[in-house]
Motif scaffolding. Structure first.
Motif, PDB file in Angstrom:
ATOM      1  N   THR A  45      22.616  -5.959  -1.726  1.00 25.01           N
ATOM      2  CA  THR A  45      21.714  -6.446  -0.678  1.00 25.01           C
ATOM      3  C   THR A  45      20.316  -5.856  -0.852  1.00 25.01           C
ATOM      4  OG1 THR A  45      23.620  -6.470   0.825  1.00 25.01           O
ATOM      5  CG2 THR A  45      21.450  -6.690   1.829  1.00 25.01           C
ATOM      6  N   SER A  46      19.307  -6.723  -0.728  1.00 25.77           N
ATOM      7  CA  SER A  46      17.915  -6.274  -0.749  1.00 25.77           C
ATOM      8  C   SER A  46      17.453  -6.002   0.682  1.00 25.77           C
ATOM      9  CB  SER A  46      17.026  -7.362  -1.375  1.00 25.77           C
ATOM     10  OG  SER A  46      17.428  -7.628  -2.703  1.00 25.77           O
ATOM     11  N   LEU A  47      16.344  -5.262   0.817  1.00 27.91           N
ATOM     12  CA  LEU A  47      15.795  -5.007   2.146  1.00 27.91           C
ATOM     13  C   LEU A  47      14.817  -6.117   2.510  1.00 27.91           C
ATOM     14  CD1 LEU A  47      15.410  -3.205   4.663  1.00 27.91           C
ATOM     15  CD2 LEU A  47      13.532  -2.079   3.433  1.00 27.91           C
ATOM     16  N   LEU A  48      15.155  -6.869   3.555  1.00 27.97           N
ATOM     17  CA  LEU A  48      14.327  -7.982   4.013  1.00 27.97           C
ATOM     18  C   LEU A  48      13.474  -7.557   5.213  1.00 27.97           C
ATOM     19  CD1 LEU A  48      17.145 -10.687   3.851  1.00 27.97           C
ATOM     20  CD2 LEU A  48      15.318 -10.355   2.187  1.00 27.97           C
ATOM     21  N   PRO A  49      12.321  -8.214   5.416  1.00 29.56           N
ATOM     22  CA  PRO A  49      11.454  -7.867   6.552  1.00 29.56           C
ATOM     23  C   PRO A  49      12.147  -7.961   7.907  1.00 29.56           C
ATOM     24  CG  PRO A  49      10.283  -9.283   5.020  1.00 29.56           C
ATOM     25  CD  PRO A  49      11.705  -9.245   4.554  1.00 29.56           C
ATOM     26  N   VAL A  90       6.443   0.200  10.097  1.00 33.57           N
ATOM     27  CA  VAL A  90       5.882   0.821   8.892  1.00 33.57           C
ATOM     28  C   VAL A  90       5.279   2.153   9.325  1.00 33.57           C
ATOM     29  CG1 VAL A  90       4.125   0.670   7.089  1.00 33.57           C
ATOM     30  CG2 VAL A  90       5.424  -1.376   7.720  1.00 33.57           C
ATOM     31  N   LEU A  91       5.861   3.254   8.860  1.00 32.79           N
ATOM     32  CA  LEU A  91       5.427   4.592   9.291  1.00 32.79           C
ATOM     33  C   LEU A  91       4.330   5.164   8.405  1.00 32.79           C
ATOM     34  CD1 LEU A  91       8.923   6.164  10.062  1.00 32.79           C
ATOM     35  CD2 LEU A  91       7.301   5.187  11.697  1.00 32.79           C
ATOM     36  N   GLN A  92       4.253   4.671   7.168  1.00 30.24           N
ATOM     37  CA  GLN A  92       3.248   5.193   6.231  1.00 30.24           C
ATOM     38  C   GLN A  92       2.874   4.074   5.263  1.00 30.24           C
ATOM     39  OE1 GLN A  92       3.950   9.347   5.053  1.00 30.24           O
ATOM     40  NE2 GLN A  92       3.418   8.748   2.967  1.00 30.24           N
ATOM     41  N   ASP A  93       1.592   3.844   5.059  1.00 36.59           N
ATOM     42  CA  ASP A  93       1.122   2.721   4.245  1.00 36.59           C
ATOM     43  C   ASP A  93       1.502   2.875   2.773  1.00 36.59           C
ATOM     44  OD1 ASP A  93       0.025   1.659   6.514  1.00 36.59           O
ATOM     45  OD2 ASP A  93      -2.034   2.295   6.081  1.00 36.59           O
ATOM     46  N   PHE A  94       1.548   1.749   2.079  1.00 35.40           N
ATOM     47  CA  PHE A  94       1.883   1.743   0.655  1.00 35.40           C
ATOM     48  C   PHE A  94       1.320   0.489   0.009  1.00 35.40           C
ATOM     49  CE2 PHE A  94       5.368   0.102   3.237  1.00 35.40           C
ATOM     50  CZ  PHE A  94       5.610  -1.150   2.693  1.00 35.40           C
ATOM     51  N   GLN A  95       1.258   0.525  -1.307  1.00 36.83           N
ATOM     52  CA  GLN A  95       0.816  -0.622  -2.103  1.00 36.83           C
ATOM     53  C   GLN A  95       1.992  -1.201  -2.884  1.00 36.83           C
ATOM     54  OE1 GLN A  95      -2.309  -1.879  -1.887  1.00 36.83           O
ATOM     55  NE2 GLN A  95      -2.647  -0.276  -0.345  1.00 36.83           N
ATOM     56  N   LYS A  96       1.826  -2.391  -3.383  1.00 35.58           N
ATOM     57  CA  LYS A  96       2.847  -3.009  -4.242  1.00 35.58           C
ATOM     58  C   LYS A  96       3.120  -2.088  -5.432  1.00 35.58           C
ATOM     59  CE  LYS A  96       3.853  -7.029  -7.114  1.00 35.58           C
ATOM     60  NZ  LYS A  96       3.390  -8.341  -7.629  1.00 35.58           N
ATOM     61  N   GLY A  97       4.398  -1.852  -5.728  1.00 36.33           N
ATOM     62  CA  GLY A  97       4.773  -1.007  -6.866  1.00 36.33           C
ATOM     63  C   GLY A  97       4.973   0.451  -6.523  1.00 36.33           C
ATOM     64  N   ASP A  98       4.593   0.862  -5.292  1.00 40.83           N
ATOM     65  CA  ASP A  98       4.814   2.251  -4.875  1.00 40.83           C
ATOM     66  C   ASP A  98       6.284   2.485  -4.549  1.00 40.83           C
ATOM     67  OD1 ASP A  98       2.152   2.939  -5.056  1.00 40.83           O
ATOM     68  OD2 ASP A  98       1.738   2.776  -2.899  1.00 40.83           O
ATOM     69  N   VAL A  99       6.741   3.726  -4.765  1.00 44.24           N
ATOM     70  CA  VAL A  99       8.067   4.121  -4.280  1.00 44.24           C
ATOM     71  C   VAL A  99       7.938   4.397  -2.786  1.00 44.24           C
ATOM     72  CG1 VAL A  99       9.895   5.858  -4.388  1.00 44.24           C
ATOM     73  CG2 VAL A  99       8.785   5.103  -6.488  1.00 44.24           C
ATOM     74  N   SER A 126       2.077  -2.627   2.339  1.00 43.92           N
ATOM     75  CA  SER A 126       2.440  -2.443   3.749  1.00 43.92           C
ATOM     76  C   SER A 126       1.694  -3.440   4.635  1.00 43.92           C
ATOM     77  CB  SER A 126       2.130  -1.011   4.193  1.00 43.92           C
ATOM     78  OG  SER A 126       0.791  -0.671   3.898  1.00 43.92           O
ATOM     79  N   GLU A 127       0.481  -3.829   4.215  1.00 46.64           N
ATOM     80  CA  GLU A 127      -0.304  -4.812   4.978  1.00 46.64           C
ATOM     81  C   GLU A 127       0.454  -6.135   5.080  1.00 46.64           C
ATOM     82  OE1 GLU A 127      -4.871  -6.606   4.929  1.00 46.64           O
ATOM     83  OE2 GLU A 127      -4.187  -5.312   3.312  1.00 46.64           O
ATOM     84  N   LYS A 128       0.988  -6.585   3.932  1.00 52.24           N
ATOM     85  CA  LYS A 128       1.772  -7.834   3.934  1.00 52.24           C
ATOM     86  C   LYS A 128       3.105  -7.640   4.650  1.00 52.24           C
ATOM     87  CE  LYS A 128      -0.249 -10.049  -0.112  1.00 52.24           C
ATOM     88  NZ  LYS A 128      -0.052 -10.549  -1.490  1.00 52.24           N
ATOM     89  N   ALA A 129       3.664  -6.457   4.517  1.00 55.50           N
ATOM     90  CA  ALA A 129       4.942  -6.169   5.188  1.00 55.50           C
ATOM     91  C   ALA A 129       4.780  -6.273   6.703  1.00 55.50           C
ATOM     92  CB  ALA A 129       5.434  -4.780   4.801  1.00 55.50           C
ATOM     93  N   LEU A 130       3.665  -5.761   7.226  1.00 54.41           N
ATOM     94  CA  LEU A 130       3.409  -5.816   8.665  1.00 54.41           C
ATOM     95  C   LEU A 130       3.294  -7.255   9.162  1.00 54.41           C
ATOM     96  CD1 LEU A 130       0.877  -2.857   9.043  1.00 54.41           C
ATOM     97  CD2 LEU A 130       3.080  -3.056  10.217  1.00 54.41           C
ATOM     98  N   GLU A 131       2.719  -8.129   8.334  1.00 53.94           N
ATOM     99  CA  GLU A 131       2.583  -9.544   8.704  1.00 53.94           C
ATOM    100  C   GLU A 131       3.949 -10.226   8.826  1.00 53.94           C
ATOM    101  OE1 GLU A 131       0.190 -11.293   5.673  1.00 53.94           O
ATOM    102  OE2 GLU A 131      -1.608 -10.138   6.190  1.00 53.94           O
TER     103      GLU A 131
END
Length: 362
Positions: A295-299, A305-314, A334-339
């Motif tokens: 299973t993948s993690l879906l939105p 989101v507790l701490q910002d991140f970019q694509k490719g970050d752990v 994280s910006e897209k994740a919040l949307e």
């Protein structure tokens, strides 16, 4: 029937390599080198993760108490690393074998490029039949740069090199089902993925001359076993312990390996200290990730989101009680994740192929 491991990481703890007075036990080191040489001559690849540099330095020099603990450790490590590797070199030379010193810090595991560079270093050593002697670079590793102990380092090395087995030599026979000093306690000889609660038996006491204890050994062993690597905890002071262990002739604790994980998952498993972002997931998502289904993690399963991140970050995945659920590589920022938070039918934030779950919840 002997164990058929081809690539073995052997971690030798401080309490195995030192006498009661804290000075190196040269007879014990020689006996272990004899065993490692015999294993090497069976056609196996052996990597040694060795403690003992600080003890070796202490055997050369006495310093006044006015120096602080960190400075004294750096001093002993700087002197001791030379003494320790020379000891190993001279002993392996008697068997016609060459060893090499590999000093590492946590920083060497901080990103994929450093990680792959180090992996390439080991590859060239293997190709030339050289035995790597790995140790933390205590001269520059202080405070936050330090590994928890050499058990953590050994786990990282075993995972990176896709070893078949990691053998941790301690001063006890394995993990006991009670206090090791109690005659009624017995060694737990096998720990599988389904075994839980054994940590309640483990003493939290640190080893006399090392930084770690049995608790850190067991947590690391569980993590490494989940990556497909067998882990053994055995008594390094038992005569011929390595040869007997490979022949299944000595009592020890074996953590049963699970299915092999990809190279990327192995790196992710040990990247908690380098995670850039944190997402909080709901109970439904936690249960889905912990199920036997990939299973993948879906939105829809993310609540915050507790701490910002970019694509490719752990990034870290935590539950609603802030307990670590797993680690993964973010598919987008994280910006897209919040949307997309809480929405169904969206692209995964972390794909299953780039997700490692905490053994305690998986």
């Amino acid at each position: 029937m002997s164990l058929s491991y081809k690539r073995i990481v052997i971690k030798i703890g401080s309490n195995v390599l030192t006498q009661d007075n804290g000075l190196p036990d040269l007879g014990r080191i020689a006996h272990l080198v004899d065993q490692i040489s015999a294993i090497k001559k069976q056609g196996k690849e052996v990597i040694v993760v060795s403690s003992g540099a600080v003890a070796s330095g202490r055997s050369v020099l006495t310093v006044p108490n006015r120096f602080d603990a960190v400075a004294t450790r750096q001093l002993f490590a700087a002197i001791g690393q030379v003494r320790l590797i020379n000891t190993y070199s001279e002993l392996f030379d008697k068997h016609g074998l060459v060893c090499a010193q590999v000093l590492v810090t946590k920083e060497d595991f901080r990103d994929r490029l450093h990680y792959l560079n180090m992996k390439n270093c080991f590859s060239i050593l293997f190709q030339n039949n050289v035995i790597p002697i790995v140790n933390e670079n205590d001269v520059i590793s202080v405070t936050e740069l330090m590994f928890t102990d050499n058990d953590e380092l050994a786990g990282l090395i075993a995972s990176m090199l896709n070893a078949d087995a990691l053998i941790i030599l301690s001063n006890v026979n394995g993990i006991y089902n009670g206090d090791p000093k109690d005659s009624s306690s017995k060694v737990i000889e096998e720990i599988g993925d389904s075994v839980t609660g054994f940590s309640s038996f483990i003493t939290t006491q640190k080893s006399q001359f090392g930084r770690g204890g049995m608790m850190t050994k067991s947590h690391m062993a569980q993590k490494v076993a989940r990556l497909g690597i067998a882990v053994h905890i055995a008594n390094g002071k038992t005569e011929d312990v390595l040869l007997k262990l490979l022949k299944k002739e000595v009592i020890n604790t074996r953590f049963v390996p699970q299915k092999n994980a990809s190279n990327k998952k192995r790196w992710i498993a040990h990247s908690e200290n380098y995670a850039k972002g944190i997402v909080k997931i709901n109970e439904g998502a936690k249960l889905a990730l912990a199920s036997s289904k990939a299973t993948s993690l879906l939105p829809v399963g993310v609540v915050q989101v507790l701490q910002d991140f970019q694509k490719g970050d752990v990034i870290k995945l935590v539950d609603e009680n802030d307990k670590l659920v797993g680690l993964g590589i973010a598919e987008y920022s994280s910006e897209k994740a919040l949307e997309r938070l809480g929405q169904k039918k969206q692209k995964p934030i972390v794909h299953y192929d780039y997700l490692f779950l905490n053994p305690e919840i998986a």
